[in-house]
Design an enzyme around this catalytic site. Structure first.
Site, PDB file in Angstrom:
ATOM      1  N   TRP A 158       0.825  -1.216   0.000  1.00  8.04           N
ATOM      2  CA  TRP A 158       0.000   0.000   0.000  1.00  8.04           C
ATOM      3  C   TRP A 158       0.860   1.267   0.000  1.00  8.04           C
ATOM      4  CZ3 TRP A 158      -4.274  -1.967  -1.433  1.00  8.04           C
ATOM      5  CH2 TRP A 158      -4.709  -3.190  -0.899  1.00  8.04           C
ATOM      6  N   ARG A 244      -1.230  12.848   9.379  1.00  9.27           N
ATOM      7  CA  ARG A 244      -2.685  12.817   9.535  1.00  9.27           C
ATOM      8  C   ARG A 244      -3.291  14.198   9.352  1.00  9.27           C
ATOM      9  NH1 ARG A 244      -1.969   8.517  14.462  1.00  9.27           N
ATOM     10  NH2 ARG A 244      -2.093   6.657  13.129  1.00  9.27           N
ATOM     11  N   GLU A 364      -3.297   6.427   6.447  1.00  2.59           N
ATOM     12  CA  GLU A 364      -2.701   7.158   7.577  1.00  2.59           C
ATOM     13  C   GLU A 364      -3.350   6.742   8.905  1.00  2.59           C
ATOM     14  OE1 GLU A 364      -0.178   8.370   6.650  1.00  2.59           O
ATOM     15  OE2 GLU A 364      -0.283   9.877   5.084  1.00  2.59           O
TER      16      GLU A 364
END
Length: 381
Positions: A158, A244, A364
């Protein structure tokens, strides 16, 4: 995008004007066709580098701008509103530079950071593995010291920019000492033994390549170790706290774009001899969408201000990521509803916005993980 942002000074206002111009003239016109073709926007990242936008929160000494996170995140939001794949890429690249910028030696920073912040080198952040997603400490990609090199074997999963990046900030296991056995290597993409698998076939962000990255005895110079052996997981989690906030800003930009599209459509679409924007059912949808966007924006900006002041912001970053990405999912879904049948077609961008919003609740750290982080922070307070 709204023009009434609260920015710290005139220079920040001028920067946002430049970013809006680039977003409007250089990014937005190409977004739909690139996403349709699954074409990676490498030239757009080079443009951001030439414009000084790839290193905003980093030191001027190495080509950054020494800007606050409050301003940097508003830049991310503007870019994401024009083209989500580029906004997410900017956030990921910034996160990929974090360990080196914060913990590298001056020699390492002098060697690598100028090209990274100037756009010549595009980064990827290689932490996750197929069995180590939310449980990052379970990663198993192994780096064994062999003289002046590490031999690295394992597979990362990913990875945003996988196969397209010029360097990978890679978390590897250098010992079996649990979380303390993880270290951080800055790996050149041209390293023999490093390959990328075919890109994942995703429902959204199709212009942003995501792929597994395979290390098969890749030999990485030991001078590319960032910090000391065993520091890697701490670096990774610290970078994620700031990352984030980048995803929160991207989500707000995407939601704002969906709201703008829905309002414009509702003003021109007529039914029963009235613009549909005048029907209460549509008015209330739009009002709730606007409230969600502005609330999410305020949340990420407050977290950024705490970060800029040197205050604890882990809980606030997770709250911002949770609130903003949930808002983006709802706002983009409601935008499709406002457009009705038209919103369900690819003739209008809101169906793409809705597909793009979903992943923001996943990467995240999933929003379920954000709730875990928030609860743990509350217990410690």
């Amino acid at each position: 995008m709204p023009a009434d942002r609260l920015l710290p000074d005139t220079d920040a206002e001028d920067l946002l004007k430049l970013v809006r111009e680039i977003a409007r003239e250089e990014l937005a016109p190409d977004a739909a066709k690139h996403e349709e073709a699954g074409q990676f926007p490498r030239e757009q990242f080079r443009l951001l580098g030439r414009s000084g936008l790839l290193g905003l929160p980093y030191a001027e000494r190495w080509g950054g701008a020494d800007l606050s996170y409050e301003v940097y995140l508003q830049v991310v939001e503007e870019i994401a509103a024009a083209w989500m794949s580029v906004g997410v890429g900017l956030s990921v690249h910034t996160m990929s530079c974090w360990a080196l910028a914060q913990h590298g030696t001056d020699e390492q920073r002098d060697r690598f950071l100028p090209d990274m912040l100037g756009g010549d080198l595009l980064g990827a952040y290689a932490l996750s593995e197929t069995h180590a997603g939310s449980d990052a400490a379970a990663l198993s990609t192994r780096a064994r010291r062999d003289g002046a090199e590490y031999t690295v074997s394992g597979t990362k999963a990913w990875i945003t920019h996988g196969g397209e990046a010029d360097f990978y900030t890679t978390m590897v296991r250098t010992s079996d000492d649990g979380p303390r056995g993880i270290s951080c290597l800055l790996v050149d993409a041209a390293t023999p033994g490093l390959t990328a698998a075919p890109p994942e076939r995703k429902m959204g962000l199709t212009g942003s390549t995501t792929a597994q990255v395979v290390f098969d005895g890749a030999r990485v110079p030991a001078d590319r170790l960032i910090g000391a052996e065993g520091d890697g997981l701490r670096f990774a989690l610290d970078a994620l706290n700031s990352g984030r906030l980048g995803i929160a800003a991207c989500a707000v930009g995407l939601a704002q774009a969906a709201l703008d599209e829905a309002v414009a459509y509702a003003k021109q679409r007529s039914q029963f001899d009235r613009a549909i924007v005048d029907f209460q059912g549509v008015e209330f949808l739009l009002a709730d969408m606007a409230a969600a966007v502005e609330s999410a924006r305020a949340t990420y900006l407050e977290a950024a201000r705490r970060r800029d002041r040197g205050l604890p912001f882990v809980r606030q970053a997770s709250i911002a990521k949770l609130v903003a990405t949930d808002a983006a999912m709802k706002v983009t879904t409601d935008a499709v509803q406002v457009l009705g049948g038209a919103g369900y077609t690819r003739d209008f961008p809101v169906e793409r916005f809705m597909r793009e919003a979903k992943v923001t609740q996943i990467f995240e750290g999933t929003n379920q993980i954000q709730r875990v982080v928030i609860a743990r922070q509350l217990k410690r307070s």
